[in-house]
Design a protein around this motif. Structure first.
Motif, short mmCIF file in Angstrom:
data_model
loop_
_atom_site.label_atom_id
_atom_site.label_comp_id
_atom_site.label_asym_id
_atom_site.label_seq_id
_atom_site.Cartn_x
_atom_site.Cartn_y
_atom_site.Cartn_z
N LYS A 1 -108.88 0.96 -7.72
CA LYS A 1 -109.37 1.57 -8.48
C LYS A 1 -109.48 1.57 -9.77
O LYS A 1 -109.43 2.56 -10.48
CB LYS A 1 -108.84 2.79 -7.98
CG LYS A 1 -108.62 3.44 -6.45
CD LYS A 1 -108.52 4.79 -5.74
CE LYS A 1 -106.53 5.07 -6.38
NZ LYS A 1 -106.56 6.44 -6.22
N SER B 1 -118.18 6.25 -7.23
CA SER B 1 -118.14 7.13 -5.83
C SER B 1 -119.77 8.31 -6.54
O SER B 1 -119.15 8.15 -7.61
CB SER B 1 -116.74 7.45 -5.96
OG SER B 1 -116.41 8.44 -5.30
N SER C 1 -113.40 11.70 -8.28
CA SER C 1 -112.06 11.93 -8.42
C SER C 1 -111.51 10.69 -8.41
O SER C 1 -111.59 9.54 -8.12
CB SER C 1 -112.61 12.31 -6.39
OG SER C 1 -111.71 12.80 -5.96
N ARG D 1 -109.77 10.22 -6.00
CA ARG D 1 -109.80 9.96 -4.91
C ARG D 1 -110.13 8.74 -4.56
O ARG D 1 -109.35 7.47 -4.32
CB ARG D 1 -109.20 10.43 -3.61
CG ARG D 1 -110.07 9.85 -2.05
CD ARG D 1 -110.79 10.83 -1.80
NE ARG D 1 -111.78 10.06 -2.70
CZ ARG D 1 -113.15 11.19 -1.63
NH1 ARG D 1 -113.48 11.88 -0.80
NH2 ARG D 1 -113.69 11.08 -2.04
N ASP D 2 -110.74 8.06 -5.29
CA ASP D 2 -111.72 6.49 -5.70
C ASP D 2 -111.85 5.76 -6.61
O ASP D 2 -111.84 4.73 -6.94
CB ASP D 2 -113.44 7.36 -5.52
CG ASP D 2 -113.80 7.80 -4.46
OD1 ASP D 2 -112.72 7.99 -3.36
OD2 ASP D 2 -114.01 8.83 -4.29
#
Length: 545
Positions: free
Chosen positions: A88, A514, A518, A520-521
């Motif tokens: 990431k 993504s 986010s 998260r990604d």
């Protein structure tokens, strides 16, 4: 204390430990020019803290690596980390397509983690032909204590950086390539910066003990064969994956690849030569280093063990490599639990290399596109969305162009849909061996063969235990197939590890976005990220949440 209270206290302690940040390792590196004499003649090299090769990064999986790099050269400079995936976080990849360079007299602090990785890797300077002058070093990533390793701890570990050496400054090599001349044969082979260890032991061992040799080919072009007089090499790790522990007399290490071998000091005490020699060249070049048995005074025998000859032998050796499906990886589960052979392929990209003249100058290309770096790093242009600064993506097709099609000289970027499983075929229609590396990922090399790839070639694939790795060779007039899931958001470099080919365009970048902005990604751009060009004074885009 009651049993319930004891359990609660243990749970609280467990979650506190599990949420604690991983340990930090701090480094300060001064990058300078220095003089070395690996062949008895002084040459200008790029040194880190006065060392050639540079300092070893000795760390453990998930450690936070913080390196403050001061550029004391007269040119912009960047470091990249061959094989480190930067989950990431392509902001730390240190390629010209992801980072603005460190200007002369300035510094930049890298912060990255070998997240869920173990094994042997290396760092190198990524701008132009800097790698030809040094600036590289080894990265050891050890398994965490709670993760078992599929072999007993060795008595010691030794680092072996092998390379071809041109004996010319990186500026001279740049002028050669920019004037449409190819790089000729290198002048020598080096082991840890020396062409011959003479009478001084490079590695000292004790009889009966087992040692781990971490080997990386950090050179510009040559495939190299490694062997040790009278000793066997037990292969245990390759590009960050534990392997089935086959035993070899010698190993081919192609450009950009790293291996770990266990060597047992089971021979009569004396000195022995470790040999690295070139492969697939008419004239063989080699370097030696001395392995010394402690307490002995007998010199090494003069006769060196021979290297294999044909590339067909090398191909068969590659076919013997297998992933250790029962070993744990950087997480406490078997590393082979990822069943890549059972996933549907969503896209096949076939990349064919070529050599041509564009505007009167030598260029190397993939599918008719020869990459040139843009003024603004591709990742920054994409992140800021600056009008006119984002180059056109997907100018290269998924199939090779027809012979005679004019080669385009542009920033070469393709897009890959997030979390899709893709097959990439490398075709080498030329007469020299090639080698490819993908930043940000490891992949499964599932097949190799002579001639051109066809869909029927899939019947020869290893769909069970191909070794997950980041760099793979492609033999002359042959093809190599790899598979992987593009689940690491960012901008990632896919390049030839044959450095003159890479410098003159045989590379591309893969933008993996993504669909959601986010955390998260993907991480936000670091606050300390260097800026240049059109984004120098722009406000930051809305951050990922």
């Amino acid at each position: 204390m009651s049993r319930a209270a004891t359990v609660l206290a243990l749970l609280i302690s467990f979650f506190a430990l599990s949420s604690a940040e991983d340990p930090y390792l701090f480094f300060t590196w001064n990058v300078t020019y220095g003089i070395i004499s690996p062949m008895g003649v002084p040459y200008q090299a790029i040194m880190i803290n006065g060392q050639f090769p540079g300092p070893v990064i000795n760390c453990t999986s998930n450690n936070n690596i913080v390196i403050n790099v001061f550029n004391n050269l007269d040119e912009p400079f960047l470091l990249s980390w061959n094989g480190i995936q930067h989950r990431k976080n392509s902001w730390q990849d240190g390629m010209p397509g992801t980072n603005c360079p460190i200007r002369p007299g300035q510094n930049f602090t890298y912060h990255w983690q070998p997240k869920d990785q173990i094994g042997t890797f290396f760092y190198f300077p990524s701008i132009g032909m800097h790698k030809a002058a040094g600036g590289y070093g080894l990265i050891r990533v050890h398994s965490r204590l709670l993760i078992p390793v599929p072999f007993d701890p060795p008595a010691d570990e030794f680092d072996v950086l092998v390379s071809d050496w041109y004996g010319l400054s990186h500026k001279t090599l740049t002028r050669i390539l920019d004037s449409s001349r190819r790089l000729s044969r290198a002048r020598a082979v080096l082991i840890n910066g020396a062409s011959n260890s003479g009478e001084s032991p490079a590695f000292t061992v004790e009889a009966g003990k087992v040692y781990r040799f971490r080997v990386c080919n950090v050179g510009l072009k040559a495939s190299l064969n490694l062997r040790i007089q009278g000793h066997k090499l037990k292969l245990v790790e390759m590009d960050g994956s534990h392997t089935v522990q086959n035993v070899y007399d010698n190993l081919d290490v192609h450009a950009g690849q790293c291996y770990s071998v266990l060597v047992t000091a089971d021979q009569p005490p004396r000195d022995y030569y470790l040999v690295a020699s070139t492969r697939f060249q008419k004239t063989i070049q080699l370097a030696t280093a001395i392995i010394h048995y402690s307490g002995s005074n007998l010199p090494a025998a003069a006769e060196l063990p021979p290297a294999p000859i044909s590339w067909a032998w090398s191909l068969n050796q590659w076919r013997s490599f297998r992933w250790n499906l029962t070993a744990s990886a950087a997480r406490p589960n078997p590393q082979g639990s990822y069943h890549y052979g059972q996933i549907n392929i969503t896209r096949t990209i076939k990349l064919s290399s070529s050599t041509s003249i564009v505007d009167g100058k030598l260029r190397f290309a993939l599918n008719g596109v020869s990459h040139r770096d843009s003024e603004l790093p591709l990742k920054l242009a994409e992140y800021f969305g600056v009008n006119g600064s984002v180059p056109e993506y997907n100018q290269i097709t998924d199939e090779p162009t027809s012979p005679g099609t004019p080669v385009k000289l542009v920033p070469n970027v393709i897009t890959a849909e997030f979390r899709t499983f893709i097959e990439i075929i490398f075709e080498n229609p030329e007469t020299s061996i090639q080698s490819y590396h993908l930043d940000g990922y490891s992949f499964f090399p599932t097949g190799m063969g002579p001639g051109k790839w066809t869909p029927e070639s899939r019947s020869t694939y290893n769909l069970l235990d191909s070794v997950s790795r980041h760099t793979i060779q492609v033999y002359p007039k042959s093809w190599t197939a790899i598979m992987l899931t593009f689940d690491n958001a960012g901008m990632w470099n896919l390049r030839s590890e044959i450095w003159d080919r890479r410098y003159l365009g045989q590379q591309l970048y893969i933008s993996v976005l993504s669909p959601e902005r986010s955390l998260r990604d993907e991480y936000n751009m670091p606050e300390n990220a260097l800026r240049c060009g059109a984004v120098l004074d722009l406000p930051l885009p809305k951050p990922y949440s």
